[in-house]
Design an enzyme around this catalytic site. Structure first.
Site, mmCIF file in Angstrom:
data_model
loop_
_atom_site.group_PDB
_atom_site.id
_atom_site.type_symbol
_atom_site.label_atom_id
_atom_site.label_comp_id
_atom_site.label_asym_id
_atom_site.label_seq_id
_atom_site.Cartn_x
_atom_site.Cartn_y
_atom_site.Cartn_z
ATOM 1 N N TYR A 174 0.835 -1.211 0.000
ATOM 2 C CA TYR A 174 0.000 0.000 0.000
ATOM 3 C C TYR A 174 0.871 1.263 0.000
ATOM 4 O O TYR A 174 0.707 2.142 -0.838
ATOM 5 C CB TYR A 174 -0.929 -0.024 1.219
ATOM 6 C CG TYR A 174 -1.881 1.160 1.287
ATOM 7 C CD1 TYR A 174 -3.009 1.205 0.481
ATOM 8 C CD2 TYR A 174 -1.644 2.224 2.160
ATOM 9 C CE1 TYR A 174 -3.882 2.284 0.536
ATOM 10 C CE2 TYR A 174 -2.506 3.300 2.215
ATOM 11 C CZ TYR A 174 -3.628 3.327 1.406
ATOM 12 O OH TYR A 174 -4.485 4.395 1.463
ATOM 13 N N ALA A 217 3.925 1.617 -0.864
ATOM 14 C CA ALA A 217 4.733 1.731 -2.091
ATOM 15 C C ALA A 217 3.894 2.271 -3.248
ATOM 16 O O ALA A 217 4.368 3.102 -4.034
ATOM 17 C CB ALA A 217 5.322 0.366 -2.447
HETATM 18 P P1 NAD Z 1 -13.181 2.738 0.146
HETATM 19 O O1 NAD Z 1 -12.773 1.319 0.314
HETATM 20 O O2 NAD Z 1 -14.370 3.252 0.876
HETATM 21 O O3 NAD Z 1 -13.373 3.072 -1.407
HETATM 22 C C1 NAD Z 1 -12.495 2.616 -2.384
HETATM 23 C C2 NAD Z 1 -13.168 2.686 -3.737
HETATM 24 O O4 NAD Z 1 -12.285 2.114 -4.729
HETATM 25 C C3 NAD Z 1 -14.479 1.899 -3.792
HETATM 26 O O5 NAD Z 1 -15.466 2.668 -4.440
HETATM 27 C C4 NAD Z 1 -14.120 0.694 -4.614
HETATM 28 O O6 NAD Z 1 -15.210 0.189 -5.365
HETATM 29 C C5 NAD Z 1 -13.056 1.259 -5.543
HETATM 30 N N1 NAD Z 1 -12.285 0.149 -6.110
HETATM 31 C C6 NAD Z 1 -11.498 -0.727 -5.433
HETATM 32 N N2 NAD Z 1 -11.065 -1.676 -6.290
HETATM 33 C C7 NAD Z 1 -11.600 -1.398 -7.512
HETATM 34 C C8 NAD Z 1 -11.542 -2.029 -8.790
HETATM 35 N N3 NAD Z 1 -10.849 -3.163 -8.998
HETATM 36 N N4 NAD Z 1 -12.218 -1.464 -9.831
HETATM 37 C C9 NAD Z 1 -12.931 -0.342 -9.628
HETATM 38 N N5 NAD Z 1 -13.040 0.286 -8.453
HETATM 39 C C10 NAD Z 1 -12.388 -0.237 -7.399
HETATM 40 O O7 NAD Z 1 -11.878 3.583 0.493
HETATM 41 P P2 NAD Z 1 -11.710 5.137 0.841
HETATM 42 O O8 NAD Z 1 -11.287 5.200 2.250
HETATM 43 O O9 NAD Z 1 -12.881 5.929 0.386
HETATM 44 O O10 NAD Z 1 -10.416 5.459 -0.039
HETATM 45 C C11 NAD Z 1 -10.419 6.293 -1.186
HETATM 46 C C12 NAD Z 1 -8.974 6.635 -1.538
HETATM 47 O O11 NAD Z 1 -8.372 7.361 -0.455
HETATM 48 C C13 NAD Z 1 -8.099 5.389 -1.756
HETATM 49 O O12 NAD Z 1 -7.210 5.613 -2.822
HETATM 50 C C14 NAD Z 1 -7.345 5.271 -0.446
HETATM 51 O O13 NAD Z 1 -6.112 4.596 -0.597
HETATM 52 C C15 NAD Z 1 -7.159 6.727 -0.079
HETATM 53 N N6 NAD Z 1 -6.906 6.928 1.354
HETATM 54 C C16 NAD Z 1 -7.785 6.455 2.280
HETATM 55 C C17 NAD Z 1 -7.490 6.620 3.628
HETATM 56 C C18 NAD Z 1 -8.401 6.102 4.712
HETATM 57 O O14 NAD Z 1 -7.975 6.096 5.866
HETATM 58 N N7 NAD Z 1 -9.640 5.731 4.434
HETATM 59 C C19 NAD Z 1 -6.311 7.269 4.010
HETATM 60 C C20 NAD Z 1 -5.444 7.739 3.029
HETATM 61 C C21 NAD Z 1 -5.756 7.561 1.697
#
Ligand code: NAD
Length: 252
Positions: A158, A160
């Site tokens: 993650y 990376a």
């Molecule tokens: P989440 O799991 O609620 O949402 C992730 C989304 O990505 C979902 O809509 C899912 O359907 C989509 N997705 C995953 N695999 C997929 C695929 N193969 N094809 C199409 N869509 C796909 O996560 P989130 O917390 O809303 O995260 C959103 C972004 O923010 C991500 O990139 C995550 O790494 C980043 N982020 C999140 C956090 C946290 O603490 N929640 C912290 C830092 C960064």
């Protein structure tokens, strides 16, 4: 008074997730018309479109497939003609230990890079070409604090992928500004979504907030507010930055 994002068409990937849905709602509130990308959750995507009064589009695409991003971009341009912004938000966080078998290890790394990074790089390629030919555009990449300071032993892929995304953002910012293309990365610490809930279920909330000076995770709406701000056409000089949203848990 004109809204800050009036007339802007913005593609948001992973839009049915916690942060993605908040971004879509915020963009709509500020006058943009979002393209709601979803992987599997059609029901969630339709409900989100209804919440913004139907003023947007829905597009399904599996970003784990090598052609997924290219198909998504093609369908988006077919549906709307001109796109002004891309938010690479879709992402996964996989736990894998160094004790895993070589096969499991390789598969975890490859899947994480495909969804978190290669899909974003492919979409950025197509977006830059489209923006360059049509008067400019903006790219916002949802990276993470994990990509800045390194990450936990049980989820190294993650961190990376997010470091790679930060570097891609900077390369785009340096290379395509003259074509009217700007790129900015958002680097949150923990944000209260399903991704965080999964971590809390295994490790507990105390561990998640232990090193956050304000003692709390961010809410999806504060990240969404920042993304909408970055997408404002009035922000002409905001390019190449990494915006930290981590409660002071990583200060550069
Ligand atoms: P989440 O799991 O609620 O949402 C992730 C989304 O990505 C979902 O809509 C899912 O359907 C989509 N997705 C995953 N695999 C997929 C695929 N193969 N094809 C199409 N869509 C796909 O996560 P989130 O917390 O809303 O995260 C959103 C972004 O923010 C991500 O990139 C995550 O790494 C980043 N982020 C999140 C956090 C946290 O603490 N929640 C912290 C830092 C960064």
């Amino acid at each position: 008074m004109t809204k800050p994002l009036e007339g802007q068409v913005i593609l948001v990937t992973g839009a049915t997730g916690g942060i993605g849905a908040a971004i879509v709602e915020r963009l709509a509130m500020e006058g943009a018309r979002p393209i709601i990308h979803f992987g599997r959750d059609r029901h969630g995507a339709e409900a989100l479109l209804a919440r913004i009064g139907g003023h947007g589009w829905l597009i399904e695409a599996d970003l784990s497939a090598p052609e997924g991003s290219f198909e998504l971009w093609r369908k988006a341009v077919e549906a709307v003609g001109r796109v002004h912004g891309l938010v690479n938000n879709a992402g996964i966080r996989t736990e894998i230990l160094i004790d895993a078998s070589a096969e499991e290890w390789r598969s975890a790394w490859q899947r994480e890079f495909q969804i978190n990074f290669f899909a974003a790089a492919d979409l950025s390629k197509e977006a830059i070409r489209h923006f360059r030919a049509n008067g400019g555009g903006r790219i916002v990449n949802l990276a993470s604090r994990a990509g800045q300071r390194g990450y936990a032993a049980d989820a190294m892929p993650y961190g990376a992928t997010k470091a790679a995304l930060l570097n891609l953002t900077k390369s785009i910012a340096r290379s395509f500004g003259a074509d009217g293309v700007v790129a900015v990365a958002i680097a949150p610490g923990w944000v209260r979504t399903e991704m965080a809930e999964d971590f809390i279920a295994t490790h507990g909330k105390a561990q998640a907030v232990a090193d956050i000076p304000i003692g709390e995770m961010a809410s999806p709406s504060e990240v969404a507010e920042l993304v909408a701000f970055v997408l404002r056409p009035s922000q002409t000089s905001l390019n190449g930055a990494t915006l930290d949203v981590n409660g002071g848990s990583y200060i550069r």
